[in-house]
Design an enzyme around this catalytic site. Structure first.
Site, PDB file in Angstrom:
ATOM      1  N   LYS A 179     136.574  21.485  51.439  1.00 34.17           N
ATOM      2  CA  LYS A 179     136.113  22.204  50.510  1.00 34.17           C
ATOM      3  C   LYS A 179     137.354  22.236  49.492  1.00 34.17           C
ATOM      4  O   LYS A 179     138.644  23.279  49.756  1.00 34.17           O
ATOM      5  CB  LYS A 179     135.881  24.138  51.566  1.00 34.17           C
ATOM      6  N   LYS A 181     138.459  24.884  45.364  1.00 34.71           N
ATOM      7  CA  LYS A 181     138.185  26.235  44.623  1.00 34.71           C
ATOM      8  C   LYS A 181     137.305  25.344  43.124  1.00 34.71           C
ATOM      9  O   LYS A 181     138.795  24.495  42.884  1.00 34.71           O
ATOM     10  CB  LYS A 181     139.268  27.157  44.652  1.00 34.71           C
ATOM     11  N   ASP A 210     134.424  26.070  45.762  1.00 34.68           N
ATOM     12  CA  ASP A 210     134.011  26.847  45.660  1.00 34.68           C
ATOM     13  C   ASP A 210     134.427  27.772  45.078  1.00 34.68           C
ATOM     14  O   ASP A 210     135.878  27.736  44.040  1.00 34.68           O
ATOM     15  CB  ASP A 210     134.988  27.632  46.956  1.00 34.68           C
ATOM     16  N   ALA A 211     132.935  28.638  43.711  1.00 31.35           N
ATOM     17  CA  ALA A 211     133.736  29.330  42.664  1.00 31.35           C
ATOM     18  C   ALA A 211     134.658  30.712  42.767  1.00 31.35           C
ATOM     19  O   ALA A 211     134.780  31.608  42.118  1.00 31.35           O
ATOM     20  CB  ALA A 211     133.073  29.028  41.629  1.00 31.35           C
ATOM     21  N   HIS A 319     131.328  31.662  57.480  1.00 29.60           N
ATOM     22  CA  HIS A 319     132.716  32.118  56.516  1.00 29.60           C
ATOM     23  C   HIS A 319     133.775  32.050  57.857  1.00 29.60           C
ATOM     24  O   HIS A 319     133.796  32.608  58.681  1.00 29.60           O
ATOM     25  CB  HIS A 319     132.837  32.224  55.624  1.00 29.60           C
TER      26      HIS A 319
END
Ligand code: MG
Length: 390
Positions: A179, A181, A210-211, A319
């Site tokens: 993952k 960003k 992932d924003a 998470h």
């Protein structure tokens, strides 16, 4: 088994493997619960920590939740069975708390809850995942857990080059999925970041983005249009965590999976997300962080609630990126676990001996969570005990 002491210390934590890169002054709370149970001549001590990627909760732990535990030193034991019971300790911590106002108290409770599960599993001389299964009478089959590497933060210099290096490290470590960003640059530039990661990972279905809540509604829709062509694994934390309307708007147009829930910190928040954000049980991913959500007792309630609304356990990728989450995923048969092999050290990652093979790994077999199997974390726990003269 009686509770004798609760220890707590705030420690810095960085998003980067290189701690000289500024990381927003993040910190976390390391906690220890000291019991009167002695195994092999030493008191059983359970360890936990608070946030990964946010801040420590020392004030709430010291002023509110640790005193409640210490006021009920028998709270670790179920008097009917005479066996340790983490749920009793959790209820002792939550005594007098009102609904609402979850804020950061949920993280303080979650940190102590982690330490309590560690202590109870050590007392039973079981690795945590087996202790959870036995305690919950839970039947999920234990197999190597699908894991992915979390990371991919923006580097202040040579971003693309260093991102490529990081992805290569993940692949060399045995990960197949990762993952990264996005949301920190215009979407055209972020598309180049995605292409860089895919040069290493090979297939869009192996990469999540992932924003970190960066987008407004218009920006979110534009980003979704731009990234759809990559066929990504999922699109995470699109907008403000409470902006359900924007999540629903993206879910109505974006064919790929959306991941949400990392910043829902309670059962009530999680239920609202599931009810009102337009998420699709056939493809979307639920990220609720066990420790941020008051710990395992509350998380189990979230699981039951989501299942009653048509969600499968395979949709849950909590998470966290650390060993506690890995045990819970294995014990409960969830979809998979994030691992932070290089970020958020020494809390992120596996034991020093653990290996990831073809994107899967197993929790450690030592009693408890296994922090003692991470030398850097074991040293930090030792220092905390020493501070209390133990
Ligand atoms: Mg996230």
């Amino acid at each position: 088994m009686r509770l004798k002491q609760v220890l707590e210390r705030t420690v810095p934590i960085s998003r980067y493997a290189d701690p000289s890169i500024p990381s927003g002054d993040l910190d976390t709370s390391l906690v220890a619960v000291v019991t009167d149970r002695v195994v092999e001549g030493r008191p059983v001590v359970g360890y936990g920590f608070a946030s990964i990627g946010r801040f420590g909760q020392g004030g709430l732990i010291r002023d509110r939740f640790a005193p409640r535990l210490l006021a009920a030193p028998d709270c670790l034991i179920d008097p009917d069975r005479g066996a340790p019971d983490p749920f009793r300790a959790w209820h002792a911590m939550m005594q007098g708390e009102k609904p609402g106002g979850h804020g950061e108290r949920s993280v303080a409770v979650g940190a102590l809850d982690m330490a309590i599960w560690d202590a109870c599993a050590k007392t039973a001389e079981l690795p945590l995942y087996r202790y959870i299964q036995r305690h919950l009478d839970c039947e999920a089959e234990i197999k190597p857990v699908p894991v992915y590497a979390g990371g991919g933060y923006y580097f202040p210099e040579n971003d693309r080059e260093r991102l490529r290096d990081e992805m290569q490290m993940f692949v060399a470590d045995g990960f197949t999925h990762a993952k990264i960003k996005i949301g920190g640059e215009p979407i055209d530039d972020d598309a180049r970041r995605i292409e860089t990661a895919l040069e290493v990972l090979g297939d869009g279905a192996r990469l999540a983005v992932d924003a970190i809540y960066a987008y407004t509604r218009d920006d979110a829709l534009a980003a979704a249009r731009e990234i759809e062509r990559f066929g990504l694994w999922w699109f995470e934390d699109i907008c403000d965590p409470l902006d359900f309307e924007t999540v629903a708007a993206v879910a109505g147009r974006y064919r790929g999976a959306i991941a949400a829930g990392e910043a829902q910190f309670s059962m009530a928040d999680a239920r609202n997300l599931i009810r009102y954000a337009g998420l699709r049980p056939d493809r979307d991913i639920l990220l609720f962080d066990i420790t941020h959500c008051y710990g395992l007792p509350e998380y189990l309630g979230i699981l039951r609630m989501a299942e009653s609304l048509g969600w499968a356990r395979k949709s849950f990728f909590p998470h966290g990126g650390h060993l506690f989450t890995l045990h819970a995923v294995a014990a409960l048969g969830l979809g998979g676990a994030e691992i932070n092999p290089h970020n958020f050290q020494p809390f992120g990652g596996l034991t020093d001996e653990a290996r990831v093979v073809a994107g899967h790994t197993s929790p450690p077999e030592m009693p408890g969570i296994g922090f003692e199997g991470r030398q850097a974390l074991a040293d930090m726990c030792h220092d905390l005990r020493k501070q209390a003269g133990l």
